[in-house]
Design a protein around this motif. Structure first.
Motif, PDB file in Angstrom:
ATOM      1  N   PRO A 166     -20.007  -7.950  -0.444  1.00  0.00           N
ATOM      2  CA  PRO A 166     -19.967  -6.965   0.202  1.00  0.00           C
ATOM      3  C   PRO A 166     -18.309  -6.294   0.104  1.00  0.00           C
ATOM      4  CG  PRO A 166     -19.745  -8.415   1.793  1.00  0.00           C
ATOM      5  CD  PRO A 166     -20.177  -9.215   0.547  1.00  0.00           C
ATOM      6  N   GLY A 167     -17.591  -7.318  -0.601  1.00  0.00           N
ATOM      7  CA  GLY A 167     -16.154  -6.847  -1.039  1.00  0.00           C
ATOM      8  C   GLY A 167     -15.959  -5.473  -1.490  1.00  0.00           C
ATOM      9  N   TYR A 168     -16.629  -5.324  -2.710  1.00  0.00           N
ATOM     10  CA  TYR A 168     -16.623  -4.158  -3.540  1.00  0.00           C
ATOM     11  C   TYR A 168     -16.831  -2.670  -2.671  1.00  0.00           C
ATOM     12  CZ  TYR A 168     -17.159  -0.593  -7.282  1.00  0.00           C
ATOM     13  OH  TYR A 168     -17.061   0.765  -7.814  1.00  0.00           O
ATOM     14  N   ALA A 195     -17.006  -2.405   0.426  1.00  0.00           N
ATOM     15  CA  ALA A 195     -15.934  -2.168   1.558  1.00  0.00           C
ATOM     16  C   ALA A 195     -14.687  -1.683   1.092  1.00  0.00           C
ATOM     17  CB  ALA A 195     -15.959  -3.501   2.385  1.00  0.00           C
ATOM     18  N   GLY A 196     -14.447  -2.281  -0.054  1.00  0.00           N
ATOM     19  CA  GLY A 196     -13.043  -1.657  -0.470  1.00  0.00           C
ATOM     20  C   GLY A 196     -13.088  -0.145  -1.126  1.00  0.00           C
ATOM     21  N   VAL A 197     -14.242   0.138  -1.742  1.00  0.00           N
ATOM     22  CA  VAL A 197     -14.246   1.571  -2.347  1.00  0.00           C
ATOM     23  C   VAL A 197     -14.391   2.477  -0.906  1.00  0.00           C
ATOM     24  CG1 VAL A 197     -15.970   3.352  -3.350  1.00  0.00           C
ATOM     25  CG2 VAL A 197     -15.476   0.935  -4.441  1.00  0.00           C
ATOM     26  N   LEU A 198     -15.363   2.103   0.318  1.00  0.00           N
ATOM     27  CA  LEU A 198     -15.290   2.769   1.447  1.00  0.00           C
ATOM     28  C   LEU A 198     -13.837   3.011   1.960  1.00  0.00           C
ATOM     29  CD1 LEU A 198     -17.801   3.961   2.856  1.00  0.00           C
ATOM     30  CD2 LEU A 198     -17.690   2.119   4.437  1.00  0.00           C
ATOM     31  N   ALA A 199     -12.946   1.943   1.868  1.00  0.00           N
ATOM     32  CA  ALA A 199     -11.865   1.979   2.565  1.00  0.00           C
ATOM     33  C   ALA A 199     -10.868   3.206   1.803  1.00  0.00           C
ATOM     34  CB  ALA A 199     -11.138   0.710   2.942  1.00  0.00           C
TER      35      ALA A 199
END
Length: 253
Positions: free
Chosen positions: A172-174, A176-180
């Motif tokens: 889920p890191g990618y 979540a990072g793109v979302l932020a």
């Protein structure tokens, strides 16, 4: 008395001792966050840190480059040939598919020359003809072309996020990072009359819908691949190099 009460007159020739020379379109540290996220996903930590410092440095330094149209053209051509050369080398040494993917992962680093020069230039922008050689040739022939000046910051941020996805890190890191980072970018350009609470609610709703759509597409792809594989086993053409026989099975007497 022509001056406002309590405010001393300031002669037009008097200027503050320091005026910020760089007026970027992106909020502070947003580009750095995008580049560092790219480094985290791809594992290029040292390169990401160096690029992040370079693209944000114009905010805190008065160092500027006096560049003309020809200089921007040469730097843009150098950047394009740099990417082509790296892509060809990687394709020759690692295979076409793996080489192209690796070159795409390195795209933020390969674009540093043109992005850094634009951000350190006094113009703070770059003409569109420097990026598009076709428009440049038309302009050289005397054909009237529209040649606006553009800021590559937002494009560089988008390329950093897309290149980070080429690393194909499972988890889920990618997302979540793109979302932020995308939320940060959209918040910085939201309309001044937009209510903050409503904006956040709509962004969360859209993010949830995007995640659900992503999971649905992933599951649909897995199911479709499984169905196609089973169908080919049952109805596909037989392998001319293999066959099945009944040798070794007891027949009916």
């Amino acid at each position: 008395m022509s001056e406002s009460a309590g405010r001393p007159a300031v002669h037009p020739a008097v200027q503050p001792a320091f005026q910020p020379a760089f007026q970027p379109t992106t909020p502070p540290l947003l580009l750095a966050a995008g580049v560092l996220f790219w480094g985290w996903q791809t594992g290029y930590y040292a390169a990401a840190l160096a690029i992040a410092l370079l693209v944000e440095a114009p905010r805190w330094t008065r160092l500027r480059l006096e560049l003309g149209e020809a200089d921007f053209n040469r730097i843009a051509d150098f950047t394009a040939w740099l990417f082509i050369g790296v892509a060809v080398y990687l394709a020759a040494t690692r295979g076409v598919s793996r080489g192209v993917i690796t070159a795409f992962q390195w795209l933020p680093a390969l674009l540093v020359p043109i992005v850094a020069v634009q951000r350190f230039s006094r113009a703070e922008r770059i003409n569109l003809t420097a990026l598009l050689s076709l428009l440049r040739r038309l302009k050289a022939r005397g054909v009237p072309v529209r040649d606006p000046s553009v800021d590559l910051a937002w494009t560089f941020l988008a390329i950093s996020l897309i290149a980070a996805g080429a690393a194909n890190q499972r988890g889920p890191g990618y997302f979540a990072g793109v979302l932020a980072i995308v939320g940060w970018a959209l918040w910085s350009v939201r309309p001044v009359h937009a209510a903050g609470g409503v904006w956040v609610a709509l962004f969360v709703l859209g993010s949830g819908a995007g995640y659900a759509g992503h999971m649905g597409l992933s599951q649909t792809q897995a199911a479709l691949e499984s169905w196609i594989g089973n169908w080919l086993l049952e109805h596909g053409d037989p392998d001319p190099y293999r066959t099945s026989t009944s040798i070794g099975h007891v027949g009916e007497l």
